[in-house]
Enzyme design. Structure first.
Site, PDB file in Angstrom:
ATOM      1  CE  LYS A 175       3.094   0.015   4.732  1.00 31.74           C
ATOM      2  NZ  LYS A 175       2.646  -0.029   3.331  1.00 31.74           N
TER       3      LYS A 175
ATOM      4  NE  ARG B 237       4.551  -8.063  10.616  1.00 28.43           N
ATOM      5  CZ  ARG B 237       3.999  -7.186   9.764  1.00 28.43           C
ATOM      6  NH1 ARG B 237       2.975  -7.524   9.033  1.00 28.43           N
ATOM      7  NH2 ARG B 237       4.467  -5.965   9.676  1.00 28.43           N
TER       8      ARG B 237
ATOM      9  CD  GLU C 135      -2.807   1.291   2.383  1.00 27.52           C
ATOM     10  OE1 GLU C 135      -2.736   0.449   3.288  1.00 27.52           O
ATOM     11  OE2 GLU C 135      -3.579   2.269   2.403  1.00 27.52           O
TER      12      GLU C 135
END
Ligand code: ATP
Ligand code: MG
Length: 561
Positions: free
Chosen positions: A271, A261, A36
């Protein structure tokens, strides 16, 4: 070397190999990296990139770079550009560059299809009502009073939503699944919502924005993706993924597989948190060399090869686990050791005067750039003269036994130069040492004494007359605890910021050969660490170097003490 080692077989590669063998999808392997554009890429993304691009390459397939840009509030073209640059710099080449925002029309058509098939409805409850109606893990949800709207009424409302007739939050489109589903995500999830806000790519042209759970699976399906690889936090989203690609009629649709992850010690990889560090001024920007971002690591001097080797070493697992920073640092040292020239730089200079070396004279020593175990050649002239700088840490007036550097009456080897012996210590009025007087042995050029006497220590130095002034920025870990995401007593992660994450050393002295090197040249400063000349801070002939990594893990030693 690491970059040529065959990729490790992990559970995802095993699965893809089998799917290829059985021609499960009836088409080439297709993966995608779906960021994104609401922030810069970080080292966790590098793991996902290595996996998606690696699998496409290994199985003769393709990999798209697709921006999952469905939120008009947080996304920006500056992030798109940064992501493109970072992916390229890491060495990954996408087959197609695509944007979920280009699929808005197609996604809307799918929404109408679901409505016509009785699989979706327009809900006119408030956001709060919808949330409350969803129930909890232990109690089923309740059906919305609007759930039984007719297809015609739903279609009419949906079209008017798209036409911009309504304000934000008045209506949403929901999938009609099961309000008592054990997976909360399946309790009539939201598909479209009204946002009368301009989108960075679509301008004001659009106002019914798809939610992630709607846009992501269908974008994958539109692109013919076979293996949709994502991190474990999306495990519960797999049900809606499968439901949507089925209900919209895709044949042999993509399948989602989750992997762990990357969670790296002494940093954060969210983020949202990285954005806070930037916005609140705790760092100088997304590319601050302390940031775990790709652009931060690049400015710090880390190479793409080191990041890729690190990603390979971490591998792909099914269960979340934290990765030690030492592993990244190891990959960085391993890579830099084999490629960068060695030069001499004195961080905290102390003057040495060689009393038996003629004033005004200068030697030029030939100093190799690489040690014997690095298969590279090259050397540079290193000026030597009567006055030198050595590092303050390499002298002690009253040394303990195992101090093998310079001390009154002791002899030490100058790297690439001669043996010198300290004869006098000069102090200023306050008692601080300002200068050492030494003699050098002209018969010892290269570091060996013809009479066979043994000298243990070797120190680095620069010729005072020839040295260049420089600033050295010593970067360290950004946080002082291994897991800043898990602070005690609900403390904010910012409470764990390491106040010593940047120490600026002005007035360092470096050998003159570096003057002719371009910006962003990487070096090993002998005995000190790996460094890169900083492209941002080095302006108008000012020399500024960033420390990429120390030579050894000094933190481990501090910790073990
Ligand atoms: P954040 O949660 O920090 O906002 P994100 O996961 O939402 O990050 P995206 O831009 O959505 O960021 O991520 C793009 C891709 O990178 C996704 O497929 C995501 O699963 C993957 N990814 C993100 N963070 C990591 C990580 N730490 N390790 C491995 N893959 C990651
Ligand atoms: Mg995300």
């Amino acid at each position: 070397m690491t970059q040529t080692a065959p990729p490790r077989r992990d559970f995802i590669r095993e699965m893809v190999a089998e799917d290829v063998a059985t021609n499960r999808f009836g088409r080439l392997v297709a993966t995608r990296f779906p960021p994104e554009p609401n922030g810069f890429l970080h080292i966790g993304h590098a793991k996902s990139l290595a996996l998606n691009f690696g699998i496409a390459r290994e199985f003769g397939g393709r990999c798209n770079l697709r921006f999952d840009d469905t939120n008009p509030f947080t996304e920006d073209v500056k992030y798109v550009e940064a992501i493109e640059r970072d992916v390229r710099w890491l060495g990954f080449e996408w087959d197609a560059e695509l944007f979920a925002s280009d699929y808005f029309e197609q996604l809307y058509e799918f929404a109408e299809l679901l409505v016509r098939n009785g699989k979706a409805y327009v809900d006119s409850q408030t956001e709060d009502e919808i949330r409350e109606g969803r129930g909890t893990v232990t109690t089923p949800g309740v059906e919305s009073p609007y759930r039984t709207r007719s297809v015609d009424e739903n279609l009419d409302l949906l079209r008017r939503m798209k036409a911009g007739e309504f304000t934000d939050g008045t209506h949403v489109l929901r999938a009609k699944i099961d309000m008592a589903h054990p997976n909360m995500i399946m309790r009539d999830p939201l598909l479209l919502r009204i946002r009368n806000a301009p989108h960075y790519r679509r301008g004001g042209a659009w106002c019914v924005y798809p939610l992630y759970d709607f846009a992501h699976p269908l974008s994958d399906a539109i692109e013919g993706i076979t293996h949709s690889l994502c991190t474990l936090e999306f495990k519960d989203n797999r049900d809606i993924y499968d439901w949507l690609v089925r209900e919209t009629g895709f044949e042999r649709p993509p399948e989602q597989t989750e992997f762990a992850r990357l969670e790296l010690d002494y940093t954060v990889l969210s983020k949202r948190k990285l954005l806070r560090l930037v916005n609140d001024g705790h760092v100088t920007g997304w590319d601050d060399p302390r940031m775990p971002t790709i652009s931060g690591l690049r400015r710090r001097g880390v190479t793409p090869e080191a990041i890729r080797a690190f990603a390979e070493t971490v591998g792909v697992a099914r269960k979340d686990a934290r990765t030690e920073l030492a592993l990244l640092e190891h990959a960085v040292r391993d890579d830099l050791n084999m490629r960068v020239p060695r030069v001499l730089c004195v961080l905290r200079p102390l003057k040495v005067v060689l009393t038996n070396y003629p004033e005004g004279q200068a030697d030029e020593l030939d100093a190799p750039y690489y040690p014997h175990d690095v298969p590279k050649t090259g050397s540079r002239p290193l000026p030597f003269s009567r006055e030198l700088w050595i590092d303050r840490e390499d002298f002690m007036e009253h040394p303990p036994k195992k101090f093998f550097r310079l001390a009154p009456g002791r002899e030490v080897r100058l790297r690439y130069g001669y043996l010198i012996t300290c004869t006098d210590v000069v102090k200023d009025a306050s008692g601080e040492i300002v200068e050492l007087r030494c003699t050098y042995d002209p018969a010892t050029l290269g570091g060996d004494a013809p009479d066979g006497r043994r000298v243990q220590g070797t120190i680095h130095w620069v010729s005072a007359r020839h040295a260049l002034d420089c600033t050295v920025r010593l970067y360290d870990r950004l946080f002082s605890v291994p897991d800043p995401d898990a602070m005690p007593d609900g403390q904010d992660f910012l409470a764990a910021l390491n106040p010593q994450s940047l120490v600026i050393v002005d007035g360092a002295k470096i050998e003159p050969s570096v003057a002719r090197d371009p910006l962003e040249t990487r070096y090993q400063f002998e005995r000190t660490g790996y460094f890169i000349s900083d492209p941002v801070e080095s302006a108008d002939g000012r020399l500024v170097f960033n420390r990429t990594v120390t030579l050894r893990d000094s933190w481990a030693r501090v910790r073990d003490r």
